[in-house]
Motif scaffolding. Sequence first.
Motif, short mmCIF file in Angstrom:
data_model
loop_
_atom_site.label_atom_id
_atom_site.label_comp_id
_atom_site.label_asym_id
_atom_site.label_seq_id
_atom_site.Cartn_x
_atom_site.Cartn_y
_atom_site.Cartn_z
N LEU A 67 39.23 41.54 44.31
CA LEU A 67 39.80 42.69 44.89
C LEU A 67 40.70 42.05 46.11
CD1 LEU A 67 37.05 45.20 45.08
CD2 LEU A 67 39.28 45.27 43.58
N THR A 68 40.18 40.80 46.82
CA THR A 68 40.68 40.37 48.03
C THR A 68 41.65 39.16 47.72
OG1 THR A 68 38.61 38.91 48.47
CG2 THR A 68 39.05 41.23 49.52
N GLU A 69 41.76 38.91 46.56
CA GLU A 69 42.90 37.78 45.80
C GLU A 69 44.21 38.16 46.77
OE1 GLU A 69 44.14 35.30 41.95
OE2 GLU A 69 43.69 37.44 41.82
N GLY A 70 44.96 37.09 47.20
CA GLY A 70 46.02 37.33 48.15
C GLY A 70 46.14 37.60 49.34
N TYR B 174 40.70 38.19 54.61
CA TYR B 174 39.57 38.06 54.20
C TYR B 174 38.23 38.14 54.74
CZ TYR B 174 36.32 36.35 50.51
OH TYR B 174 35.10 36.15 49.65
N ASP B 175 38.37 37.35 55.89
CA ASP B 175 37.32 37.32 56.96
C ASP B 175 37.14 38.95 57.25
OD1 ASP B 175 35.28 36.01 58.77
OD2 ASP B 175 36.68 36.77 60.21
N ASN B 176 38.15 39.74 57.87
CA ASN B 176 38.28 40.91 58.25
C ASN B 176 37.29 41.70 57.28
OD1 ASN B 176 38.36 43.23 59.97
ND2 ASN B 176 40.11 43.84 58.94
N VAL C 100 24.21 39.81 42.99
CA VAL C 100 25.20 39.38 44.02
C VAL C 100 26.13 38.67 43.57
CG1 VAL C 100 25.17 37.96 46.14
CG2 VAL C 100 23.22 39.84 45.85
N LYS C 101 26.04 37.57 42.56
CA LYS C 101 26.95 36.73 42.13
C LYS C 101 28.08 37.61 41.76
CE LYS C 101 27.78 32.68 39.39
NZ LYS C 101 27.17 31.59 38.69
N ARG C 102 27.86 38.63 40.74
CA ARG C 102 28.74 39.33 40.12
C ARG C 102 29.59 40.30 41.28
NH1 ARG C 102 26.59 42.28 34.92
NH2 ARG C 102 28.57 42.55 34.59
N ALA C 103 28.76 40.66 42.18
CA ALA C 103 29.46 41.45 43.25
C ALA C 103 30.61 40.59 43.91
CB ALA C 103 28.56 42.01 44.02
N MET C 104 30.03 39.37 44.25
CA MET C 104 31.04 38.51 44.93
C MET C 104 32.29 37.98 44.20
SD MET C 104 30.12 38.31 47.98
CE MET C 104 31.47 37.02 48.49
N GLU C 105 32.08 37.94 42.87
CA GLU C 105 33.32 37.55 42.01
C GLU C 105 34.01 38.84 42.11
OE1 GLU C 105 31.40 37.01 38.41
OE2 GLU C 105 30.73 34.85 39.02
N HIS C 106 33.46 40.07 42.08
CA HIS C 106 34.52 41.12 42.17
C HIS C 106 35.19 41.41 43.39
CE1 HIS C 106 36.03 44.97 40.81
NE2 HIS C 106 35.39 45.66 41.71
N ILE C 107 34.50 40.93 44.62
CA ILE C 107 35.08 41.10 45.85
C ILE C 107 36.31 40.09 45.79
CG2 ILE C 107 34.63 40.56 48.33
CD1 ILE C 107 31.91 41.92 47.89
#
Length: 52
Positions: free
Chosen positions: A17-20, A26-28, A7-14
Amino acid sequence: MTPREFVKRAMEHIKELTEGLSEAEYDNCLEQLSFELEEERQQLNWSPDIED
């Protein structure tokens, strides 16, 4: 890899991907991800038992 590590790695990837994105965007994305995860659980019949 433990479930928490996964989960930690998945959240880092998310987050990458959502940077910016704005806070609202991001909430959406998180809301849509939550929906998709629940859909996946239902398709696999892994839904947690809910007692009323």
